[in-house]
Write a protein that holds these residues in place. Structure first.
Motif, PDB file in Angstrom:
ATOM      1  N   THR A 426      -2.965  -4.373  -2.315  1.00 48.73           N
ATOM      2  CA  THR A 426      -4.051  -3.349  -1.358  1.00 48.73           C
ATOM      3  C   THR A 426      -5.102  -4.068  -0.951  1.00 48.73           C
ATOM      4  N   TYR A 431      -2.496  -1.083   1.464  1.00 43.82           N
ATOM      5  CA  TYR A 431      -1.540  -0.289   0.809  1.00 43.82           C
ATOM      6  C   TYR A 431      -0.740  -1.161  -0.261  1.00 43.82           C
ATOM      7  N   THR A 443       0.293   3.530  -3.915  1.00 46.99           N
ATOM      8  CA  THR A 443      -0.776   3.490  -3.105  1.00 46.99           C
ATOM      9  C   THR A 443      -1.663   4.876  -3.149  1.00 46.99           C
ATOM     10  N   ASN A 475      -7.037   5.176   1.635  1.00 45.86           N
ATOM     11  CA  ASN A 475      -6.248   3.781   1.800  1.00 45.86           C
ATOM     12  C   ASN A 475      -4.665   4.658   1.943  1.00 45.86           C
ATOM     13  N   TYR A 476      -4.819   5.950   1.644  1.00 48.03           N
ATOM     14  CA  TYR A 476      -3.258   6.728   1.619  1.00 48.03           C
ATOM     15  C   TYR A 476      -2.842   6.695   2.905  1.00 48.03           C
TER      16      TYR A 476
END
Length: 737
Positions: A426, A431, A443, A475-476
């Motif tokens: 990440t 991710y 994630t 972050n998705y």
């Protein structure tokens, strides 16, 4: 509500390949340290079949799920006539299924072979057994353990002491489990079974031996026998104390009445009324299930203080502690429900979580009894954030938990059992790459945990941390494929993995296909709508979710797991309500201003897939989580986003619902035109005023009042403004009061 109307065989008709609940017929007290269940087949995890009229014994069990297995288990098998061997199948008896009593607070049955009736009444850490002999043979009791136990027969107090050991975690730590059986003034002799399972030597009183199986032979003149049990995870002394304080000071009738009162007090936290009495009775079944887990793992010492055994450091510590709980399951429904009706229990569990962290420097994910390290993400973060937003913990506790969550977010544990996975990925890519199994779920779930951290920071005014983790919670986005409309796995070079099919239950997803996993942006559906380039596109995707055939491919390992079979046979397209990742899916139509779609789907799922029968669930019940879904869905609202103060409105399915709140207030939900054909909400009123929002806040519920819902045959379609829609991070509409 009445615990006597609950049959614990609800949802117990299962096998590994297909789940109708994967429940066991637990008799115990709410959140008990032990439960008791009939065993009638030798399968170690699926040990009860409600259609099989055979009895092997009463298992003292700590099994939260067949997928987790049991530990510190003991089997009690009452018999008449001296056995030759300890073999379960040789000694088993048929029993009268219709005559048997399977209640949460009491169990009883008649064994045909032995002409014997037994009953059991539990306490939190013990039980009372009653045997009535209708034969001409002497009463006896076989006690069996899995790996052997130390046994001492006390000739002075007429007690039998058993000590089991269970090995836990990678460090091979030992968990001891102590049993103290008190036989009062009953004369008895104890015999061992040898290594060939044949009845062998008698046990000299006052001496210690080690064996797997025992036979207790009672005085041949005795026709009615009562004996008592106390248990402890700490010491023999505490097993005796628990025996004396919970069991010996009451007769069976008193214990039954006390158990009944304790169960009914909890069942009456939510009272439902309806012309259909069967629906009301069914509701009892689901309420019972949400009060079983987590299980109590602490005891009360002679100073009336809570203490528990620290598995990791092998010492006894002060404070409360709970186990047998998967936070990946429970954060979605059971803990939000506890926040409304059982906030004190919620606080106690949080104390246990804090004690766990102080022992391990990690927050728990799946405890049974130690950390199993299962499931993606660290969803205890949502449990913590939900408690904080709803005022269940103070500022110091918020800071403690926030710092613990930040540690999990920034430092990946070398022990794969603990903490987040994919932390280094990440930080590098934004991710989790496909090098980590379940990378898409990791994630998305890590993003949601970052949102939880942001919520905690917001509560204590830490603006810098709030904004940092708010950004991380997006972050998705890095795995969204706008061409397909799904979240997809990427390698470390940023390339989507090919080929791709939304039907494929591949290794990038956990217990789900892309259909389900690609809608797990719990904290920001407004942003997901933006990624879809508008509500119409997102609505069409949700329509496809419901209307697509439940097709699937199996590239992960070629096996059709139970979750896949359940999706296919349940008949709701790709809406995988049988398993936790799909719980929120029926409520997503609200976010595009189509609450009538949610109302129709939720009501149909409740009516078609749930019942009080032995196959009464559409999938794994999992520590009360699926029962919690049913409870929320039938009372009319659902916590899509734990960690905020909102519940998305669905459709109430009773004439009247009363939430009897701990603060003394009552939140009453009333429906009019509540007929089977009326599947839609026409209008709503809160305390006599028109109500147009599609969510209720936590404070609205706790303040008490009257929520009136008028139902109709056809939907009352209308347009909704942004502030009428439920919470999304992008709009930030009252996520925290």
């Amino acid at each position: 509500m009445d615990i006597n109307k609950v049959d614990t065989r609800h949802g117990t008709f299962n096998r590994e390949e297909l789940s109708n609940g994967n429940t066991l017929p637990y008799t115990g007290v709410p959140f008990g340290m032990n439960y008791f269940a009939v065993q009638n087949q030798n399968d170690s995890n699926w040990f009860f079949d409600p259609t099989l009229p055979l009895f092997q014994g009463i298992r003292l069990t700590h099994q939260p799920s067949p997928w987790m297995g049991d530990y510190c288990k003991v089997l009690f098998s009452p018999i008449t006539k001296e056995p030759k061997v300890s073999d379960l199948e040789i000694n088993q008896s048929s029993y009268d299924i219709d005559d048997a009593i399977f209640k949460p607070h009491f169990m009883s049955m008649f064994l045909y072979r032995y002409r014997l009736r037994f009953s059991l009444v539990p306490s939190k850490r013990g039980a009372k057994f009653n045997l009535t002999n209708y034969s001409d043979d002497e009463l006896g009791l076989i006690i069996q353990t899995e790996n052997g136990a130390e046994v001492i027969c006390d000739e002075f107090d007429n007690k039998l002491f058993i000590k089991l050991t269970h090995t836990v975690n990678k460090d091979k730590s030992i968990l001891n489990f102590f049993l103290a059986l008190d036989f009062g003034d009953i004369n008895f002799d104890v015999f061992q079974f040898n290594s060939e399972n044949k009845l062998s030597d008698s046990l000299s009183k006052g001496l210690t031996t080690t064996c797997k199986s025992l036979y207790i032979k009672f005085d041949t003149k005795m026709k009615d026998i009562e004996f008592s049990l106390g248990t402890s995870f700490i010491s023999q002394e505490l097993a005796i104390r628990n025996l004396e304080t919970e069991v010996l000071n009451k007769n069976s009738d008193q214990l039954i009445n006390d158990n009944e009162s304790e169960w009914n007090e909890l069942l009456n936290k939510i009272q439902v009324y309806d012309n259909n009495n069967q629906k009301v009775d069914d509701f009892n079944y689901y309420l019972y299930r949400i009060f079983l887990f987590p299980q109590t793992f602490y005891e009360i010492d002679k100073n009336e203080s809570p203490i528990h055994f620290d598995i990791y450091n092998q010492i006894v510590k002060k404070g409360k502690y709970f186990t047998n709980i998967g936070f990946w399951d429970a954060y979605r429904t059971t803990f939000p429900l506890y926040s409304i009706i059982l906030p004190d229990l919620y606080r106690d569990v949080l104390e246990g979580i804090q004690n766990f962290y102080e022992s391990t420097t990690h927050l728990p994910k799946w405890l049974s009894p130690d950390e199993r390290g299962l499931m993606p993400g660290t969803h205890v973060s949502a449990v913590i954030a939900d408690a904080a937003v709803k005022g269940l913990i103070d500022e110091e506790q918020i800071k403690f938990f926030m710092n613990a969550l930040i540690k999990e977010a920034e430092i990946e544990s070398e022990d794969i059992h603990f903490g987040r996975r994919g932390v280094s990925d990440t930080k590098k890519y934004g991710y989790v790459s496909i090098n980590e199994e379940g990378s898409v779920n990791q994630t998305l779930d890590n993003s949601y945990s970052d949102f939880s951290i942001s919520q905690l920071a917001k509560l204590i005014g830490d603006k810098e941390t709030q904004m940092l983790y708010r950004e991380k919670s997006l972050n998705y986005r890095n795995l969204f494929d706008k061409d397909s409309g799904f979240f997809r796995g990427k390698d470390e070079n940023g390339n989507f993995i090919e080929p791709f099919s939304p039907d494929d239950w591949s290794r990038e997803y956990v217990e789900a296909s892309p259909w389900v996993s690609s809608l797990a942006v719990f904290h920001n559906f407004a942003d997901l709508i933006t990624l879809f380039e508008g509500k119409d596109n997102f609505k069409n995707h949700l329509l496809d979710l419901a209307n697509s055939e439940p097709t699937y491919t199996l590239s992960k390992d070629g096996k059709e797991y139970n979750e896949i079979s359940e999706l296919a046979i349940n008949g709701f397209g790709q809406i995988g309500i049988s398993n936790q990742p799909g719980f929120h899916l029926p409520y997503l139509y609200v976010y595009v201003g189509k609450p009538e779609y949610t109302q129709l789907i939720v009501r149909q799922i409740c009516e078609q897939l749930f019942s009080s029968s032995i196959d009464g669930y559409p999938g794994d019940e999992d520590n009360g989580s699926l029962s919690g879904w049913y409870i929320f869905s039938t009372i009319g609202f659902y916590p899509v986003t734990p960690g905020t103060n909102q519940y998305v409105i669905g459709i109430p399915q009773f004439d009247k619902i009363c939430l009897n709140l701990p603060n003394g207030n009552v939140f009453t939900i009333r429906t009019t035109n509540h007929k089977v054909q009326n599947q839609f909400i026409k209008n709503m009123k809160l305390n006599g005023e028109d109500y147009s929002r599609l969510y209720l806040t936590h404070d609205t519920i706790l303040n008490g009042g009257d929520f009136h819902v008028d139902l109709s045959l056809l939907p009352n379609e209308k347009d909704y403004s942004e502030n009428q829609l439920p919470y999304s991070l992008n709009t930030d509409n009252n996520g925290i009061d």
